[in-house]
Design a protein around this motif. Structure first.
Motif, short mmCIF file in Angstrom:
data_model
loop_
_atom_site.label_atom_id
_atom_site.label_comp_id
_atom_site.label_asym_id
_atom_site.label_seq_id
_atom_site.Cartn_x
_atom_site.Cartn_y
_atom_site.Cartn_z
N ILE A 324 0.84 -1.20 0.00
CA ILE A 324 0.00 0.00 0.00
C ILE A 324 0.88 1.25 0.00
N VAL A 325 1.89 1.28 0.85
CA VAL A 325 2.81 2.42 0.87
C VAL A 325 3.53 2.54 -0.47
N GLN A 326 3.95 1.40 -1.03
CA GLN A 326 4.66 1.41 -2.31
C GLN A 326 3.78 2.01 -3.42
N VAL A 343 4.75 9.95 5.43
CA VAL A 343 4.29 8.58 5.65
C VAL A 343 4.24 8.35 7.15
N GLN A 344 3.07 7.99 7.65
CA GLN A 344 2.91 7.68 9.06
C GLN A 344 2.37 6.27 9.22
N GLY A 355 -2.53 1.93 11.79
CA GLY A 355 -3.00 2.90 10.83
C GLY A 355 -1.86 3.39 9.97
N ILE A 356 -2.11 3.45 8.66
CA ILE A 356 -1.11 3.92 7.71
C ILE A 356 -1.69 5.13 6.99
N THR A 357 -0.94 6.22 6.98
CA THR A 357 -1.40 7.43 6.30
C THR A 357 -0.28 7.93 5.40
N ILE A 358 -0.57 8.07 4.11
CA ILE A 358 0.39 8.63 3.15
C ILE A 358 -0.27 9.88 2.56
N ARG A 359 0.35 11.02 2.82
CA ARG A 359 -0.24 12.29 2.38
C ARG A 359 0.81 13.05 1.55
N THR A 402 -4.60 12.17 0.14
CA THR A 402 -4.34 11.33 1.30
C THR A 402 -4.84 9.91 1.05
N VAL A 403 -3.97 8.96 1.37
CA VAL A 403 -4.34 7.54 1.38
C VAL A 403 -4.24 7.07 2.82
N ALA A 404 -5.34 6.55 3.36
CA ALA A 404 -5.38 6.09 4.75
C ALA A 404 -5.81 4.63 4.78
#
Length: 418
Positions: A324-326, A343-344, A355-359, A402-404
């Motif tokens: 997902i992060v990739q 990236v959190q 929880g994964i958050t990419i903004r 944002t992708v959460a």
């Protein structure tokens, strides 16, 4: 009507006629003692019984085509036979006509046959009992009538029930086979979707990096240092893509094989193979961060899972989160080049999950020669999360995309495949 059945019925009718004529020839006529006869026939006149017998045998040939009509003709022929005094021979075709009608007619007509047969049994019994008062004769009359009218119906009902049970068993076996085929087709579709998702996630980011760097080099005036740096990054991305493809193919061909060993592409690149980063892990995002920065993104990472004890995060969550992060970083590089990305990855202990958050900041600048996507990236992320009981949301605000993702931390209902 089927020719085979027609020939079989014609043969049956002929045999029945021959047997009936033999019974008439033996003198088995007037069996009811003349009680039903309107005409008294002598022994020399007994061949008149052959007339209703022959009519019944003729209609036997057509009993499958018109069972009700042929049965009515058989009843009329039986009545004529009874008016002549009754013969055993006439019972042979009548049994066959009644049995066939009860076997192949509709349930409604079959109920009518049972009612009529019951009447034909009850009326003689009542008549005997009322006129003679002899219980023995009454019972014998009832048994006789039941043998003539009830036995063929009962036999047909039993045969029909067995036939219906056989049809139900065949239909059930067919349904089981169709269900098994549907299950196999569903498994094949799921495997195809899984392979497509993995291929997209494994290779797309590297190919996007190659397209970005090669497109950037071609879009600007030649400069040896810049062009060599771009070629170096393109080569690195190509080798990494080859490595990921090799690992995935090896796992598909033999799931028991551990990825690792001698790596031809790594040897070509002159860099040692790191077993810790061979398998994608959410707790080790540094390779993705390095790749994203090489693609021109400014990336900051807050990965609190990296500090958790080993084994705390399930393998399925490690893989799904990593992919997902990739994919999120790849999309940022394609659609918002040189953007700021954060990236959190933060564990959530209630419920046990992460929880994964990419903004990333939005950009009006289009990626250089960036290929337009098919919208499979978000689908892939959502499918990966759903496969282990998680979920993914994505959307834009005024200044950010944002992708959460919320993923289970230690358990998963399915096993993901890299």
């Amino acid at each position: 009507m089927d020719n085979t059945n027609l020939r079989r019925d014609a043969l049956t009718a002929a045999i029945t006629l021959v047997c009936g004529l033999l019974l008439i020839g033996l003198g088995l006529t007037g069996v009811w003692g003349g009680q039903t006869a309107l005409v008294r026939l002598t022994d020399d006149e007994r061949w008149w019984f052959a007339l209703p017998l022959a009519v019944s045998c003729v209609v036997l040939v057509f009993k499958r085509r018109a069972p009700v009509t042929t049965l009515l003709i058989g009843v009329i022929a039986l009545a004529v036979d009874l008016l002549l005094g009754g013969s055993i021979a006439m019972l042979l075709p009548f049994f066959d006509l009644l049995y066939t009608a009860a076997l192949i007619v509709s349930p409604r007509v079959r109920r009518v046959l049972w009612i009529v047969a019951g009447v034909f049994v009850a009326l003689p019994v009542i008549y005997r009992l009322a006129n003679t008062g002899d219980l023995e004769i009454t019972v014998l009359t009832g048994l006789q009538q039941a043998a003539i009218f009830i036995a063929p119906l009962w036999w047909a009902m039993d045969v029909r029930r067995k036939t219906e049970l056989a049809e139900v068993a065949a239909a059930r076996a067919d349904a089981v086979e169709r269900l098994s085929l549907a299950s196999r087709q569903q498994a094949i579709r799921q495997e195809r979707d899984s392979l497509a998702r993995d291929l997209h996630d494994v290779v797309a980011s590297h190919l996007s990096a190659i397209a970005l760097h090669s497109g950037g080099a071609l879009a600007t005036p030649p400069a040896e240092a810049k062009d060599r740096a771009a070629l170096t990054q393109v080569r690195r991305s190509a080798l990494e893509s080859m490595e990921d493809m090799r690992t995935m193919i090896a796992l598909l061909r033999n799931p028991d094989v551990e990825p690792g060993g001698d790596d031809q592409s790594s040897a070509m690149d002159g860099s040692p193979h790191d077993d810790d980063t061979a398998v994608p892990r959410l707790t080790h995002l540094q390779p993705l961060v390095d790749q994203a920065r090489a693609n021109g993104l400014t990336v900051t990472v807050d990965n609190q899972l990296a500090h958790l004890p080993g084994g705390r995060v399930s393998a399925a969550t490690e893989l799904a989160g990593y992919r997902i992060v990739q994919e999120a970083l790849t999309n940022a590089a394609k659609h918002a080049p040189r953007s700021q990305v954060s990236v959190q990855v933060i564990p959530d202990h209630d419920p046990a999950g992460t929880g994964i958050t990419i903004r990333n900041t939005l950009s009006t600048e289009a990626g250089t020669d960036s290929p337009s996507g098919l919208g499979l990236g978000l689908i892939s992320m959502r499918e990966r999360a759903a496969a282990i009981g998680g979920q993914v949301t994505a959307g834009a605000t005024a200044h950010h995309w944002t992708v959460a993702a919320i993923l289970p931390l230690t358990s998963s209902p399915a096993t993901a495949t890299p």
